[in-house]
Design a protein around this motif. Structure first.
Motif, mmCIF file in Angstrom:
data_model
loop_
_atom_site.group_PDB
_atom_site.id
_atom_site.type_symbol
_atom_site.label_atom_id
_atom_site.label_comp_id
_atom_site.label_asym_id
_atom_site.label_seq_id
_atom_site.Cartn_x
_atom_site.Cartn_y
_atom_site.Cartn_z
ATOM 1 N N UNK A 117 48.140 34.431 36.165
ATOM 2 C CA UNK A 117 46.899 35.192 36.332
ATOM 3 C C UNK A 117 46.744 35.690 37.755
ATOM 4 N N UNK A 125 49.074 37.006 39.243
ATOM 5 C CA UNK A 125 50.078 38.063 39.348
ATOM 6 C C UNK A 125 51.382 37.628 39.994
ATOM 7 N N UNK A 136 47.312 43.604 45.889
ATOM 8 C CA UNK A 136 46.830 43.648 44.503
ATOM 9 C C UNK A 136 47.950 43.969 43.508
ATOM 10 N N UNK A 176 40.109 42.010 49.722
ATOM 11 C CA UNK A 176 39.584 42.106 48.361
ATOM 12 C C UNK A 176 39.646 40.734 47.703
ATOM 13 N N UNK A 177 39.533 40.695 46.377
ATOM 14 C CA UNK A 177 39.570 39.395 45.729
ATOM 15 C C UNK A 177 40.834 39.188 44.907
ATOM 16 N N UNK A 178 41.874 39.955 45.223
ATOM 17 C CA UNK A 178 43.132 39.745 44.523
ATOM 18 C C UNK A 178 43.629 38.349 44.867
ATOM 19 N N UNK A 179 44.224 37.690 43.884
ATOM 20 C CA UNK A 179 44.744 36.360 44.135
ATOM 21 C C UNK A 179 45.964 36.421 45.041
ATOM 22 N N UNK A 185 36.243 46.628 45.910
ATOM 23 C CA UNK A 185 35.098 46.332 45.061
ATOM 24 C C UNK A 185 34.311 45.116 45.515
ATOM 25 N N UNK A 227 44.215 42.336 39.064
ATOM 26 C CA UNK A 227 43.062 42.682 39.885
ATOM 27 C C UNK A 227 42.424 43.997 39.430
ATOM 28 N N UNK A 255 39.291 43.264 37.709
ATOM 29 C CA UNK A 255 38.172 42.933 38.599
ATOM 30 C C UNK A 255 37.592 44.206 39.208
ATOM 31 N N UNK A 256 38.474 45.102 39.577
ATOM 32 C CA UNK A 256 38.004 46.370 40.136
ATOM 33 C C UNK A 256 37.079 47.055 39.142
ATOM 34 N N UNK A 297 33.680 45.203 38.669
ATOM 35 C CA UNK A 297 32.692 45.266 39.742
ATOM 36 C C UNK A 297 32.192 46.689 40.011
#
Lengths: 441, 300
Positions: free
Chosen positions: A40, A42, A223, A251-254, B194, B232, B235-236, B239
């Motif tokens: 998840x 990636x 990302x 950002x919030x990418x893992x 985002x 991701x 998520x983009x 949001x």
């Protein structure tokens, strides 16, 4: 919001706990969760497979099987393994013995090459060096203008052309100019395209031949999904890399792409971009990325901070006090001090996974905490231990002494009463309710 | 080259890896067993389909054995399952009063400006009048980049100085289009992650201000997503949708990836329609997303 790996593993092991000692099969279940968490995030499929195999070896040891908190043990092992895979932090750009050091930036469209080139130039300039930027991206409309604008902002010269010229010729011309002007760093911003594009590879190879860069850096979007492996592999095999810069880490990418890239190329990640502004390029921290891949926020440093603020003996003493319902204003003050000694409240909240994003817009007034402390400090010792003494005139005195209003004093007393009530409920097993603590609105 | 062949070519990499893999797993009349299902799951996940959507597909393959039989082969069954996942085509259509305002948003480097350029060319080729709004006043040379596209496509450009207020540019563009009786306004905005709350607020403001010039606008809020992004991308979409109600997605750079799986995931998990597909560098490589064509090109 994705659940963190830690939470998931705790769930699994909780179910298993009733069955006595853990068995190897139980670990298998946990490893499945590890696998899903990585996917998840990636991380590339093949990388995950190898990775889980190596974790399995370590996780079936005694330490995990006999542990009271096997979930945490497994998380720890996984975390360590990721850090190991990502390598050390001190992978800086090596400067050439005979300047100028030539750095060639390559990567896909939209990965952030131009911005990162400028950010890198800024770092060198701050170190007191004399960098030069080369606008060798003659493909994207206005890419040259973008670099010129950024160069102006940084006061770093940009070599460019408006004529028909090959990027390779432009780059070698830039090198000559750099030598003449005694520039010690030359950063070449190249065109990005889709890497399948053979024409681009040919163009990049030509630049490389003409300028023989000391460092060829791949700029990669954090990302990026499963494709990251192919991207890194192709660039590494066709052009050759010295390192990687990960962008858009704010950002919030893992950020699983980082793992894939490192695993497949073996090349270090040297920097990471953490914002749009030109000063937002940082050294790479494997441990932070590991936490992030696992969706753990920065729990590790939060735990460390809490551990250094509290020692066990004190915690026990407090526990006893709570039981005896002798929680005083002094104890409240001590608690507030401890929490604040761990850092600003906002930074602490930011470390809690899941909470960070939700609280993004909540403003916490640190001044409120100072006020509460001031009020308590202005009480007499006996008042601190017995709130019933606090009549109107005493409250007025406290307000004057602490430089607050009587209403502030009233509020602190009310909060203390509520907190006591809550603790009582906690003790009675009625569950925990968040009290209306100062500052949280 | 016909349109369908172009699509096929653009999807070549995804087809080779996804379809090649499926054919490999079920070659020689291999049955559905634990081993082949596991292989298939790996294949789906490694195509960026995501763990959730992949296990959904695996589950139906496992449980609906009679349907698989009816379909003739696991491959045919997968084809129909994946067609269902994509649903009906929902192309970008202009409707209502003129001008039709398209607000374009997305993360940095997704391909917003390029998508806008191609979209503008397509509208002008159809004989429509187009106004472009250079509301990306943040990134260096973003205005110049859009200017080049406006010259190429013959669209009008409304711009201000770099560093100006994006909402004001958008407002001016809509006002200008109203005065000139233009058909379409396309607003370029600065790329933003985002997760940046203040920047998402800025987008909300842009939309509010547009509505002052035209209450029904923007009729289309287009989120541009890079197909090489992994999970991701979800998520983009989530949001951006929360902030400004995305009405459609333009998925770019699909030809650059072997992992087109995100197409299925976005539709299944968010229900936001994919309206446009970017499968190459040429203007005609930005095309309406047609699920049937997409599946046909993929399954070949």
């Amino acid at each position: 919001m994705l659940e963190s790996l830690g939470e998931r593993l705790e769930g699994i092991f909780k179910k298993l706990k009733g069955r006595g000692l853990l068995k190897e099969q139980d670990i298998e279940l946990a490893l499945k969760e590890v696998r899903v968490a990585l996917l998840e995030a990636d991380v590339n499929f093949r990388v995950v497979k190898d990775f889980v195999a190596s974790v399995k070896e370590k996780a079936t040891g005694k330490a995990v099987l006999e542990s009271l908190t096997p979930g945490q043990q497994v998380v720890k092992i996984v975390h360590n393994e990721i850090c190991q895979l990502l390598g050390g932090t001190e992978d800086k750009i090596k400067l050439a013995p005979n300047p100028p050091t030539v750095i060639m930036m390559i990567g896909l469209q939209g990965s952030g090459k131009t911005t990162t080139s400028a950010k890198l130039a800024r770092i060198f300039k701050k170190e007191g060096r004399r960098p030069m930027l080369v606008a060798a991206d003659l493909q994207r409309p206005a890419a040259v203008d973008q670099l010129i604008t950024l160069g102006k902002q940084l006061d770093v010269p940009v070599h460019f052309t408006r004529d028909k010229m090959s990027p390779a010729a432009l780059s070698s011309e830039a090198l000559k100019k750099a030598r003449l002007e005694a520039r010690d760093i030359v950063i070449i911003d190249t065109a990005g395209r889709l890497h399948i594009d053979q024409a681009l590879m040919v163009e990049l190879k030509e630049i490389k031949e003409k300028t023989s860069p000391h460092e060829t850096l791949l700029v990669a979007d954090s990302m990026t999904g499963q494709e990251a492996v192919n991207i890194a592999k192709t660039f590494n095999e066709e052009i050759g890399l010295e390192g990687v810069i990960l962008t858009k880490m704010d950002g919030d990418a893992r950020g699983g792409a980082a793992l894939s890239i490192k695993a497949v190329t073996g090349k270090p990640i040297k920097y990471m971009g953490t914002g749009e502004k030109l000063d937002m390029l940082e050294a790479f921290h494997p441990d932070r990325l590991a936490s992030r891949v696992l969706g753990m926020g920065d729990v590790l440093s939060l735990i460390e901070k809490a551990q250094s603020a509290y020692d066990m003996a004190e915690a026990e003493k407090l526990g006893k006090k709570l039981m005896a319902e002798s929680f005083t204003f002094e104890d409240l003050r001590d608690q507030l001090k401890k929490v604040r000694s761990m850092g600003s409240i906002e930074s602490l909240l930011g470390m809690i996974p899941g909470l960070g994003a939700k609280l993004k817009n909540v403003k916490i007034d640190e001044k409120e905490f100072v006020k509460v402390e001031a009020v308590i400090n202005s009480m007499t010792p006996s008042e601190r231990r017995n709130r019933h003494l606090l009549n109107g005139s005493r409250r007025k005195r406290i307000a004057i002494g602490s430089g607050t209003q009587v209403s502030d004093v009233n509020r602190v007393v009310k909060q203390y009463v509520e907190m006591k009530k809550m603790l009582k409920m906690f003790k009675g097993g009625k569950g925990l309710r968040m009290p209306n603590i100062a500052g949280f609105r | 080259m016909g349109l369908f062949d172009r699509l096929k070519k653009g999807l070549e990499r995804t087809r080779a890896s996804l379809m090649g893999g499926i054919d490999n797993i079920f070659s020689g009349g291999k049955v559905i067993d634990e081993e082949s299902l596991e292989e298939l799951e790996e294949l789906l996940i490694s195509s960026d389909i995501g763990v959730k959507t992949a296990s959904g597909i695996i589950e139906s393959l496992e449980q609906r054995k009679s349907d698989v039989k009816k379909a003739g082969s696991p491959r045919e069954f997968l084809k129909s399952e994946m067609t269902d996942l994509l649903g009906r085509p929902e192309p970008l259509v202009l409707f209502g009063e003129k001008p039709f305002v398209i607000l374009t948003v997305g993360v940095n480097g997704a391909g917003k400006t390029t998508t806008i350029g191609k979209l503008a060319s397509r509208f002008t080729q159809e004989g429509r009048s187009v106004v472009l709004a250079a509301a990306d006043t943040f990134r260096a040379a973003a205005i110049e980049q859009l200017e080049i596209w406006s010259q190429r496509s013959g669209a009008q450009l409304i711009k201000q100085q770099a560093g100006g207020d994006p909402a004001a540019v958008a407002f001016d563009a809509v006002e200008a289009a109203k005065k000139r009786g233009s058909d379409v306004v396309i607003i370029d905005t600065a790329g933003r992650l985002h997760t940046k709350a203040p920047l998402m607020e800025e987008l909300k403001k842009v939309r509010r201000v547009i509505q002052k010039a035209m209450p029904d606008a923007p009729q289309e809020t287009l989120l541009v997503v890079d197909a090489t992004n992994g999970q991701n991308a979800l998520r983009q979409a989530e949001l951006f949708n929360q902030a400004i109600a995305v009405t459609g997605i333009a998925l770019t750079k699909l030809d650059g990836t072997a992992k087109g799986g995100i197409v299925f995931t976005i539709k299944r998990e968010l229900g936001i329609p994919i309206k446009l597909l970017g499968i190459g560098e040429a203007v005609e490589d930005l095309r309406d997303f047609d699920p049937k064509d997409f599946i046909d090109a993929l399954f070949g």
